[in-house]
Design a protein around this motif. Sequence first.
Motif, PDB file in Angstrom:
ATOM      1  N   GLN A   1      -2.953   1.325  -7.575  1.00  0.00           N
ATOM      2  CA  GLN A   1      -2.020   1.186  -6.392  1.00  0.00           C
ATOM      3  C   GLN A   1      -2.403  -0.757  -5.736  1.00  0.00           C
ATOM      4  O   GLN A   1      -1.356  -0.953  -5.231  1.00  0.00           O
TER       5      GLN A   1
ATOM      6  N   MET B   1       0.995  -1.249   0.004  1.00  0.00           N
ATOM      7  CA  MET B   1       0.095  -0.074  -0.050  1.00  0.00           C
ATOM      8  C   MET B   1       0.761   1.181  -0.086  1.00  0.00           C
ATOM      9  O   MET B   1       1.829   1.377   0.971  1.00  0.00           O
ATOM     10  N   SER B   2       0.555   2.074  -0.823  1.00  0.00           N
ATOM     11  CA  SER B   2       1.416   3.217  -1.098  1.00  0.00           C
ATOM     12  C   SER B   2       0.932   4.246  -0.046  1.00  0.00           C
ATOM     13  O   SER B   2      -0.208   4.372   0.380  1.00  0.00           O
ATOM     14  N   ALA B   3       1.905   5.169   0.265  1.00  0.00           N
ATOM     15  CA  ALA B   3       1.579   6.022   1.583  1.00  0.00           C
ATOM     16  C   ALA B   3       0.464   7.416   1.013  1.00  0.00           C
ATOM     17  O   ALA B   3      -0.011   7.779   1.627  1.00  0.00           O
ATOM     18  N   VAL B   4       0.513   7.576  -0.253  1.00  0.00           N
ATOM     19  CA  VAL B   4      -0.430   8.685  -0.792  1.00  0.00           C
ATOM     20  C   VAL B   4      -1.729   8.187  -1.323  1.00  0.00           C
ATOM     21  O   VAL B   4      -1.690   6.890  -1.952  1.00  0.00           O
ATOM     22  N   THR B   5      -2.843   8.627  -1.034  1.00  0.00           N
ATOM     23  CA  THR B   5      -4.000   7.977  -1.137  1.00  0.00           C
ATOM     24  C   THR B   5      -5.069   9.309  -1.876  1.00  0.00           C
ATOM     25  O   THR B   5      -4.415  10.143  -1.899  1.00  0.00           O
TER      26      THR B   5
ATOM     27  N   THR C   1      -5.219  12.312  -0.141  1.00  0.00           N
ATOM     28  CA  THR C   1      -4.072  13.160  -0.150  1.00  0.00           C
ATOM     29  C   THR C   1      -4.414  14.409  -1.235  1.00  0.00           C
ATOM     30  O   THR C   1      -3.925  15.415  -0.638  1.00  0.00           O
TER      31      THR C   1
END
Length: 401
Positions: A35, A1-5, A8
């Motif tokens: 993602q 899972m990426s830090a930005v969603t 963001t």
Amino acid sequence: MSAVTRQTFDQVMVPNYAPSNVIPVRGAGSRLWDQQDREYIDLAGGIAVTVLGHAHPAMVAALTAQASKLWHLSNVMTNEPALELAQRLTALTFAEKVYFCNSGAEANEAAFKLARRWGHTRFGPNKHKIIAFYNAFHGRTLFTVSVGGQAKYTEGFGPLPGGIEHVPYNDLAALEAVMDDDVCAVVMEPLQGEGGVTPATPEFARGVRELCDRHQALLVYDEVQTGNGRTGTLYAHEQLGVTPDILTTAKGLGGGFPVGAMLTTSDIAATLAFGTHGSTYGGNPLACAVAGAVLDEISRPELLDNVQQRSAQLRAGLEALAQRYGLFTAPRGMGLLMGAPLVDAWKGRAKDIVTAALAQGVWMLVAGPDVLRFAPALNIGEADLAEGLLRLERALDELGR
Ligand SMILES: *Cc1c(COP(=O)(O)O)cnc(C)c1O
């Protein structure tokens, strides 16, 4: 899972866009992965930009080769990729001269400024009127958005530049009524893209050319969306049998790398003399190297053949879906720029349909609230397009319940 969603976006971005919840992270050809590694068929092409799909090897090769040599000089010094690209564009079109920039709006800004300056220089300051069409889209700078014919895009931005008039598209009598010798340019898209995927009729296109000639006005074709093979010829005007005086292109020209161009004749270009216009990045070596690779691919007959074959497939597929589900009527458009107008009961809900389709794994576009728009890569394969239509069918099935 990426830090930005997607959240963001709302935290850190100006709210002028409302992007989808899906965040793609990579692509190959006409497929994208998000993602969560969900896969999508791309029938949107980044809004008619990614003409060769994602991560095309020829583009990657051109970009990386140029990236290790030279990125930027400014126009104080010229560069080989820009001159080579200009040679190619002038060899392939009516044009003899090229001005490079970074976007469609900038190409149009240059075209409109050139038309004004040509009018001033050759005829005097009265020859400054620009005639454009309702529902046209020419970009978002203040001048280009004012020439565009959609009031919602200029609301609250006044005072707007003057000397611009709008008439209905495909209405020759309306144009004739406003034409006079003070007109320096008539500006049109050969097929209105953003405005609803509405093609010009050949009679209208020819009539506009005649009226321009009668009043010594320049004919400016905005081919930012229709250009670069999108409609099955390098530029759409070739199919209308009309040659403009100025042509603007961007979107597909770089296949995803920002680049735009204004093309014209030597005689007209001469009025944009040294120092009258410019751009820091316009014609930078990276952009021009990529555009050169794109142009190589899209001028291949096999690719233009594929546009015609996939166009027929898309049209037939949409016609079948129109019959079966009754949400939209028969599609219109040229090549791989196709629109499906919604029936009255679904008017205003184009975005809902696009959202439902995305949930089924196919990405497409709207052209205003009442038209679905398709602008896939020109090299999309038969199987990918069939799969995209199947996923759209699943979405229509859900919506129909
Ligand atoms: C997209 C578009 C533009 C604007 O191009 P940008 O690169 O967004 O500035 C201008 N004219 C037409 C016909 C377009 O489709």
